[in-house]
Scaffold this motif. Structure first.
Motif, mmCIF file in Angstrom:
data_model
loop_
_atom_site.group_PDB
_atom_site.id
_atom_site.type_symbol
_atom_site.label_atom_id
_atom_site.label_comp_id
_atom_site.label_asym_id
_atom_site.label_seq_id
_atom_site.Cartn_x
_atom_site.Cartn_y
_atom_site.Cartn_z
ATOM 1 N N THR A 172 0.842 -1.182 0.034
ATOM 2 C CA THR A 172 -0.096 0.066 -0.050
ATOM 3 C C THR A 172 0.829 1.229 -0.053
ATOM 4 O O THR A 172 1.934 1.422 0.529
ATOM 5 N N ILE A 173 0.417 2.264 -0.786
ATOM 6 C CA ILE A 173 0.926 3.659 -0.555
ATOM 7 C C ILE A 173 1.508 3.921 0.693
ATOM 8 O O ILE A 173 2.587 4.399 1.054
ATOM 9 N N ALA A 174 0.444 3.818 1.933
ATOM 10 C CA ALA A 174 0.788 4.123 3.219
ATOM 11 C C ALA A 174 2.038 3.525 3.749
ATOM 12 O O ALA A 174 2.747 4.162 4.443
ATOM 13 N N VAL A 176 8.173 9.356 4.929
ATOM 14 C CA VAL A 176 7.274 10.588 4.395
ATOM 15 C C VAL A 176 5.985 10.475 4.446
ATOM 16 O O VAL A 176 5.411 9.212 4.803
ATOM 17 N N SER A 177 5.199 11.393 4.369
ATOM 18 C CA SER A 177 3.802 11.193 4.481
ATOM 19 C C SER A 177 3.160 10.621 3.084
ATOM 20 O O SER A 177 3.673 10.853 2.074
ATOM 21 N N PHE A 178 1.998 9.811 3.096
ATOM 22 C CA PHE A 178 1.570 9.319 1.958
ATOM 23 C C PHE A 178 1.243 10.151 1.008
ATOM 24 O O PHE A 178 1.242 9.992 -0.191
ATOM 25 N N GLY A 179 0.820 11.445 1.340
ATOM 26 C CA GLY A 179 0.530 12.410 0.387
ATOM 27 C C GLY A 179 1.774 12.673 -0.513
ATOM 28 O O GLY A 179 1.450 13.083 -1.674
ATOM 29 N N SER A 180 2.819 12.529 0.214
ATOM 30 C CA SER A 180 4.195 13.119 -0.559
ATOM 31 C C SER A 180 4.360 12.037 -1.498
ATOM 32 O O SER A 180 5.224 12.488 -2.544
ATOM 33 N N VAL A 181 3.970 10.687 -1.636
ATOM 34 C CA VAL A 181 4.047 9.966 -2.795
ATOM 35 C C VAL A 181 3.613 10.347 -3.944
ATOM 36 O O VAL A 181 4.222 10.010 -5.089
ATOM 37 N N PHE A 182 2.551 11.071 -3.709
ATOM 38 C CA PHE A 182 1.747 11.517 -4.979
ATOM 39 C C PHE A 182 2.263 12.777 -5.748
ATOM 40 O O PHE A 182 2.055 13.035 -6.599
ATOM 41 N N THR A 183 3.201 13.369 -4.868
ATOM 42 C CA THR A 183 4.111 14.499 -5.337
ATOM 43 C C THR A 183 5.073 13.927 -6.269
ATOM 44 O O THR A 183 5.451 14.434 -7.444
#
Lengths: 200, 200, 200, 200
Positions: D35-37, D45-52
């Motif tokens: 999972t991304i998390a 990092v925060s999972f939001g950063s993966v999407f960065t």
DNA sequence: GATGAATGAGAGTTCATTCAT
DNA sequence: TATGAATGAACTCTCATTCAT
């Protein structure tokens, strides 16, 4: 073809077994966590057979709640509201009630559920409520009798009856795991106080 | 970046709303008939959000049972077991208890469920049981105090306390649909009798 | 009443169908992207029926991995390690293996998955691993026999067996979309070289 | 506002970390169970950063499969197909390949997945397949060279190359938990036999 | 750029009930 | 009457992705 007597007998027996097991399980695990399959297994029949004896799960539950009432009700109502010695009668009644309440734990847990979810189990609740009213009324009579004979403090008899049934049901809830009848017996005097029995 | 204060505030509020709705629904319909989806809808959030605030349904239930205890416990324990005038103190205490019990109906139905299925809800039950013991012990002290000062009949103080809490919980079960506080008040004298208050 | 023979037969058939479809889908799309619903649809049954035949998805997967082993294992082990003409026996064996490997593509993709995630699919892996060891051991015996008879180069027989099974599984991975048996046949001589067959 | 060098550097580093962790987890647990998390957590990092850094999960997977190829490809292709001493060159090549294959286990498990589900991971598969073809072609050239110089048995060079890459990938699958390079080294002679190296 | 609350599609699973045998 | 295979509604929970801060 008519069924033979022995067949009829066997079926009655089977129905009884299912109902007993269902009562135990409903009481222990609640309506939803009691599955037809488990009841069937505990009763030694296929789950299909449960539907032979009870229309559906709701009916089974209803029967589990209402049928034992036929058995317990007379026992609970077995006292004389016009007794000559009301205090004595009251004491005997309370002792009997406490004994009964201490012994039929599973069933009473079922009762508590029905009361708790009276919207969900409306029909079963109506039956219980009807009995409760009869029960309280008869107790109220005996209390009134006791008051008139000067053996009990004067107080609203109906409230006293409600206080008493509340006390009983509350004991059952609190002493959930204590079938120990000796401990239960300790509570007889408290019930008497509730009725305003004069302490000499 | 940390969340802003208002953000945190909003979340607290949301959690509170979910918990309140959950409590109401658990109390009204029981654990199984209360779905996460319904709680979410009633709380005005998506069902996914419920899982943001509570790990799972069990935790939500646990929180619904245990968190209010933090609020109610101090209120229920707000009396002085060593009061100079124990009967007076007892009366005030009972009046307060009855008032509280009459008002937080939904929560108490939850409590009754937990007690009824203490195997299923073991952790929540443990918390309630712990409080119950504390509660009874403190009441027992006050009763003993009253007996020592000659204001109450001599009887086992622990049993008296148990009788009293049973009475309270039983009233809550029986008067399931009566938030009417005036009716509840009628029961204060009965509680006093339970404690062996001398009727002058 | 027991089920009739035809009933039992039909059920066996249905189970078989589900397992086949599941195998195909697990192999093609992997464990996670294979849903019970899809398997059920492909098998022409309701998704609920899948649970009649397999306890849960994990068990279904396990069955899809392990049951075909009962079928394939004897075929793969069908050679004589003590053959008088080991090279000839080896050639026949390889030819047979290659034929089998070329034909049961879907199943082998499943096998590769299990090996790849042997932590996730520990039980299924254990079964495969056990067979693999048996398989390699028997091949090793034949190789040793061949060496002792001077038909094969002297080299560690166990390593040769491992090299061979690696070669087979590697071919299956590389030739993922080639069921074309003629192409597969081309690889028999390479396997023989692996065993150290003397090229005259 | 343009980013400072150090910022750019930091971001590159972060992207790298995420990709590394993703590779490890994809390899170990597969696409769906990664999972991304979890990747974010492992990367700090925060999972939001993966999407960065990666458009979505699919892109992350694609990058995890394709980017290492840029690193490994040159190493795997680092041999001279026109070498004067083809057998020697072949031996060196095989030794190097085996060493590489023994060491980058996690990445190769990823590769096996992509091949296994080439429909699901079509784009990544295309990249791998393209490299595989280049790889085999170059090996084929060296084999042909060896045959022309009379050092290798005459056989179809392309099939020999395919047999060899199958052998390599098969070893990786079979020796899934053996990073022990010494054991891997044992397989060099087998590869040579595959190529038809004349045994003196 | 970094964070994590919010969302809801979609999956596995349970179980009352029907009905053919 | 007795059985249990078949069905599918309904539920809990996961997780990729969006987007306000």
């Amino acid at each position: 073809m008519a069924l033979s007597d022995s067949q009829v007998q066997k079926m009655k027996q089977k129905r009884e077994t299912i109902l007993e097991q269902a009562t135990l399980m409903f009481a222990e695990h609640g309506y939803n966590d009691t599955t037809i399959a488990k009841v069937a297994k505990a009763s030694g029949v296929s789950f299909g057979s449960v539907f032979t004896y009870f229309e559906n799960k709701d009916q089974l539950f209803f029967a589990a709640v209402v049928e034992p009432l036929q058995v317990y009700a007379p026992k609970l109502l077995d006292f004389d509201p016009n007794a000559r010695q009301p205090t004595q009668e009251l004491w005997n009644m309370v002792a009997k009630h406490i004994k009964i309440f201490s012994s039929f734990g599973p069933y009473l847990r079922l009762v508590v559920q029905v009361i708790g979810y009276h919207n969900r189990f409306a029909e079963a609740f109506a039956e219980l409520d009807a009995f409760h009213n009869t029960f309280r009324a008869k107790i109220g009579e005996l209390v009134k009798n006791g008051q008139e004979r000067g053996e009990l403090q004067i107080q609203d008899a109906k409230y006293a009856a409600t206080a008493y049934t509340s006390f009983l049901i509350g004991l059952r809830v609190n002493l959930i795991d204590s079938p120990d009848s000796q401990m239960w017996e300790q509570f007889v005097p408290f019930a008497m106080q509730l009725f305003g029995a004069k302490t000499d």
